[in-house]
Design a protein around this motif. Structure first.
Motif, PDB file in Angstrom:
ATOM      1  N   ALA A 152       1.007  -1.161   0.069  1.00 39.67           N
ATOM      2  CA  ALA A 152       0.069  -0.020   0.048  1.00 39.67           C
ATOM      3  C   ALA A 152       0.799   1.169   0.050  1.00 39.67           C
ATOM      4  O   ALA A 152       0.796   2.253  -0.696  1.00 39.67           O
ATOM      5  N   LEU A 153       1.900   1.135   0.758  1.00 36.09           N
ATOM      6  CA  LEU A 153       2.969   2.435   0.750  1.00 36.09           C
ATOM      7  C   LEU A 153       3.510   2.821  -0.423  1.00 36.09           C
ATOM      8  O   LEU A 153       3.466   3.748  -1.060  1.00 36.09           O
ATOM      9  N   GLN A 154       4.024   1.506  -1.149  1.00 36.06           N
ATOM     10  CA  GLN A 154       4.381   1.727  -2.560  1.00 36.06           C
ATOM     11  C   GLN A 154       3.746   2.286  -3.453  1.00 36.06           C
ATOM     12  O   GLN A 154       4.122   2.985  -4.280  1.00 36.06           O
ATOM     13  N   LEU A 155       2.255   1.674  -3.522  1.00 37.29           N
ATOM     14  CA  LEU A 155       1.237   2.320  -4.251  1.00 37.29           C
ATOM     15  C   LEU A 155       1.200   3.783  -4.264  1.00 37.29           C
ATOM     16  O   LEU A 155       1.156   4.790  -5.252  1.00 37.29           O
ATOM     17  N   ALA A 188      -1.770  11.393 -15.728  1.00 40.34           N
ATOM     18  CA  ALA A 188      -1.584  10.249 -14.618  1.00 40.34           C
ATOM     19  C   ALA A 188      -2.750   9.974 -14.276  1.00 40.34           C
ATOM     20  O   ALA A 188      -2.767   8.869 -13.289  1.00 40.34           O
ATOM     21  N   SER A 189      -4.209   9.844 -15.061  1.00 43.59           N
ATOM     22  CA  SER A 189      -5.448   9.471 -14.366  1.00 43.59           C
ATOM     23  C   SER A 189      -5.623   7.839 -14.444  1.00 43.59           C
ATOM     24  O   SER A 189      -6.306   7.339 -13.470  1.00 43.59           O
ATOM     25  N   GLU A 190      -4.663   7.153 -15.282  1.00 44.43           N
ATOM     26  CA  GLU A 190      -4.520   5.637 -15.178  1.00 44.43           C
ATOM     27  C   GLU A 190      -3.685   4.941 -14.324  1.00 44.43           C
ATOM     28  O   GLU A 190      -3.528   3.848 -14.441  1.00 44.43           O
ATOM     29  N   GLN A 191      -2.670   5.639 -14.033  1.00 38.49           N
ATOM     30  CA  GLN A 191      -1.536   5.293 -13.551  1.00 38.49           C
ATOM     31  C   GLN A 191      -1.606   4.263 -12.160  1.00 38.49           C
ATOM     32  O   GLN A 191      -0.927   3.591 -12.053  1.00 38.49           O
ATOM     33  N   TRP A 192      -2.880   4.820 -11.464  1.00 37.68           N
ATOM     34  CA  TRP A 192      -3.122   3.837 -10.352  1.00 37.68           C
ATOM     35  C   TRP A 192      -3.237   2.395 -10.912  1.00 37.68           C
ATOM     36  O   TRP A 192      -2.842   1.490 -10.033  1.00 37.68           O
ATOM     37  N   ALA A 193      -3.896   2.106 -11.834  1.00 38.21           N
ATOM     38  CA  ALA A 193      -4.128   0.587 -12.306  1.00 38.21           C
ATOM     39  C   ALA A 193      -2.863  -0.017 -12.544  1.00 38.21           C
ATOM     40  O   ALA A 193      -2.678  -1.369 -12.356  1.00 38.21           O
ATOM     41  N   ALA A 194      -2.033   0.717 -13.447  1.00 35.29           N
ATOM     42  CA  ALA A 194      -0.628   0.064 -13.709  1.00 35.29           C
ATOM     43  C   ALA A 194       0.113  -0.261 -12.326  1.00 35.29           C
ATOM     44  O   ALA A 194       0.725  -1.279 -12.192  1.00 35.29           O
ATOM     45  N   THR A 195       0.222   0.766 -11.563  1.00 34.82           N
ATOM     46  CA  THR A 195       0.933   0.573 -10.228  1.00 34.82           C
ATOM     47  C   THR A 195       0.435  -0.488  -9.380  1.00 34.82           C
ATOM     48  O   THR A 195       1.197  -1.392  -8.782  1.00 34.82           O
ATOM     49  N   LEU A 196      -0.995  -0.488  -9.440  1.00 37.15           N
ATOM     50  CA  LEU A 196      -1.405  -1.695  -8.729  1.00 37.15           C
ATOM     51  C   LEU A 196      -1.239  -2.973  -9.272  1.00 37.15           C
ATOM     52  O   LEU A 196      -1.060  -4.024  -8.450  1.00 37.15           O
ATOM     53  N   GLY A 197      -1.243  -3.295 -10.293  1.00 31.78           N
ATOM     54  CA  GLY A 197      -1.055  -4.377 -11.055  1.00 31.78           C
ATOM     55  C   GLY A 197       0.361  -4.895 -10.806  1.00 31.78           C
ATOM     56  O   GLY A 197       0.822  -6.030 -10.650  1.00 31.78           O
ATOM     57  N   TYR A 198       1.369  -4.016 -10.993  1.00 30.72           N
ATOM     58  CA  TYR A 198       2.888  -4.259 -10.932  1.00 30.72           C
ATOM     59  C   TYR A 198       3.092  -4.623  -9.335  1.00 30.72           C
ATOM     60  O   TYR A 198       3.707  -5.602  -9.035  1.00 30.72           O
ATOM     61  N   ASN A 199       2.519  -3.799  -8.503  1.00 36.27           N
ATOM     62  CA  ASN A 199       2.884  -4.236  -7.111  1.00 36.27           C
ATOM     63  C   ASN A 199       2.055  -5.685  -6.646  1.00 36.27           C
ATOM     64  O   ASN A 199       2.696  -6.371  -5.741  1.00 36.27           O
ATOM     65  N   LEU A 200       0.913  -6.003  -7.065  1.00 33.47           N
ATOM     66  CA  LEU A 200       0.358  -7.245  -6.585  1.00 33.47           C
ATOM     67  C   LEU A 200       1.073  -8.262  -7.190  1.00 33.47           C
ATOM     68  O   LEU A 200       0.999  -9.473  -6.633  1.00 33.47           O
ATOM     69  N   SER A 258       4.145  -8.669  -7.375  1.00 35.66           N
ATOM     70  CA  SER A 258       5.391  -8.929  -6.443  1.00 35.66           C
ATOM     71  C   SER A 258       4.992  -8.781  -5.059  1.00 35.66           C
ATOM     72  O   SER A 258       5.998  -8.103  -4.211  1.00 35.66           O
ATOM     73  N   LEU A 259       3.704  -8.957  -4.595  1.00 28.94           N
ATOM     74  CA  LEU A 259       3.397  -8.810  -3.406  1.00 28.94           C
ATOM     75  C   LEU A 259       4.163  -9.225  -2.254  1.00 28.94           C
ATOM     76  O   LEU A 259       4.467 -10.441  -2.153  1.00 28.94           O
ATOM     77  N   GLY A 260       4.586  -8.549  -1.220  1.00 29.23           N
ATOM     78  CA  GLY A 260       5.660  -8.897  -0.133  1.00 29.23           C
ATOM     79  C   GLY A 260       7.094  -9.045  -0.702  1.00 29.23           C
ATOM     80  O   GLY A 260       7.875  -9.175   0.475  1.00 29.23           O
ATOM     81  N   ASP A 261       7.366  -8.674  -1.651  1.00 25.00           N
ATOM     82  CA  ASP A 261       8.865  -8.493  -1.911  1.00 25.00           C
ATOM     83  C   ASP A 261       9.323  -7.238  -1.572  1.00 25.00           C
ATOM     84  O   ASP A 261       8.861  -6.192  -1.689  1.00 25.00           O
ATOM     85  N   ALA A 262      10.681  -7.417  -0.576  1.00 25.40           N
ATOM     86  CA  ALA A 262      10.992  -6.209  -0.208  1.00 25.40           C
ATOM     87  C   ALA A 262      11.555  -5.018  -1.190  1.00 25.40           C
ATOM     88  O   ALA A 262      11.732  -3.925  -0.806  1.00 25.40           O
ATOM     89  N   ASN A 263      11.894  -5.734  -2.234  1.00 27.31           N
ATOM     90  CA  ASN A 263      12.655  -4.814  -3.222  1.00 27.31           C
ATOM     91  C   ASN A 263      11.902  -5.052  -4.740  1.00 27.31           C
ATOM     92  O   ASN A 263      12.315  -5.814  -5.617  1.00 27.31           O
ATOM     93  N   PRO A 264      10.657  -4.398  -4.764  1.00 21.78           N
ATOM     94  CA  PRO A 264       9.847  -4.894  -6.133  1.00 21.78           C
ATOM     95  C   PRO A 264      10.102  -4.174  -7.275  1.00 21.78           C
ATOM     96  O   PRO A 264       9.765  -4.435  -8.396  1.00 21.78           O
ATOM     97  N   GLY A 265      11.123  -3.268  -7.171  1.00 24.00           N
ATOM     98  CA  GLY A 265      11.619  -2.297  -8.320  1.00 24.00           C
ATOM     99  C   GLY A 265      10.445  -1.270  -8.514  1.00 24.00           C
ATOM    100  O   GLY A 265       9.537  -1.080  -7.832  1.00 24.00           O
TER     101      GLY A 265
END
Length: 231
Positions: free
Chosen positions: A148-151, A187-199, A201-208
């Protein structure tokens, strides 16, 4: 499936999601706490998306993550065939993780099937997006620590207008509250791309870093639910 049966399933699903949201995101969290786990998540094996999301930047974000390899993309719906297929997958005994971004009704069915199959719900998010702002209400287990913080940090860095709140399960952490005014219309749809990326690698300490996406003429708007389920 006939129209009457589809309408009945949709009504049941929406009622179920309202119950999950009330207990989990707005209250004690007991509905999903018993299904949470503290260990790191595995790589996603299945990505579920609704018809609208399939055309959005969500899958672009998932595909950009090196942790997402050899996964299947499937459209969600309210059919009995979809429910039985998901149930069979979750009860197969094969280690796997399912992530997705779908409409409210589909999410309720998916979460219900996951819980009845003994799977662990690591992340559940409610998202509401307009052309210039997105809102995110998140419930996460230890396996989703930092997602969530990364998002929030990435959306702020991109100039997205957003508000985000996260409630953690099984821990003393205070709820996370983040937000910012929009600084870039692109940046109106950036949330969807960032969410997909973060999910992915969920739990990865260094997700990129999640990919920056180009502005779209018709960005993803409306109400959606995201999830990460491990079996």
């Amino acid at each position: 499936m006939n129209v009457e049966r589809r309408s009945l399933l949709k009504g049941m699903a929406l009622g179920s999601l309202a119950g999950v949201a009330s207990m989990a995101l707005g209250g004690s969290g007991l509905a999903l706490a018993n299904a949470a786990t503290g260990r790191a998540a595995t790589r996603p094996t299945l990505v579920l998306v609704s018809a609208e999301v399939a055309k959005s930047a969500f899958l672009q974000g998932v595909n950009a993550n090196p942790a997402a390899q050899q996964f299947k993309v499937q459209r969600s719906d309210l059919s009995l065939d979809f429910v039985l297929s998901l149930q069979q997958r979750l009860r197969s005994g094969q280690p796997q993780r399912i992530i997705g971004l779908v409409d409210d009704a589909s999410a309720a069915l998916i979460v219900d099937v996951a819980r009845s199959s003994g799977a662990r719900v690591q992340w559940l998010g409610q998202h509401s997006a307009s052309l210039n702002r997105s809102q995110h209400r998140l419930l996460s287990a230890d396996a989703a620590n930092g997602c969530a913080l990364q998002l929030g940090l990435h959306l702020n860095a991109c100039g997205s207008g957003f508000s985000l709140s996260e409630q953690r399960l099984l821990g003393p952490q205070k709820p996370l509250q983040l937000g910012a005014a929009a600084r870039s219309a692109a940046a109106s749809e950036q949330w969807a791309a960032t969410l997909g990326y973060n999910l992915a690698s969920l739990g990865d300490a260094n997700p990129g870093q999640a990919p920056l996406i180009a502005s779209r003429s018709a960005p993803l708007t409306g109400n959606f639910v995201s999830f990460s389920i491990e079996a």
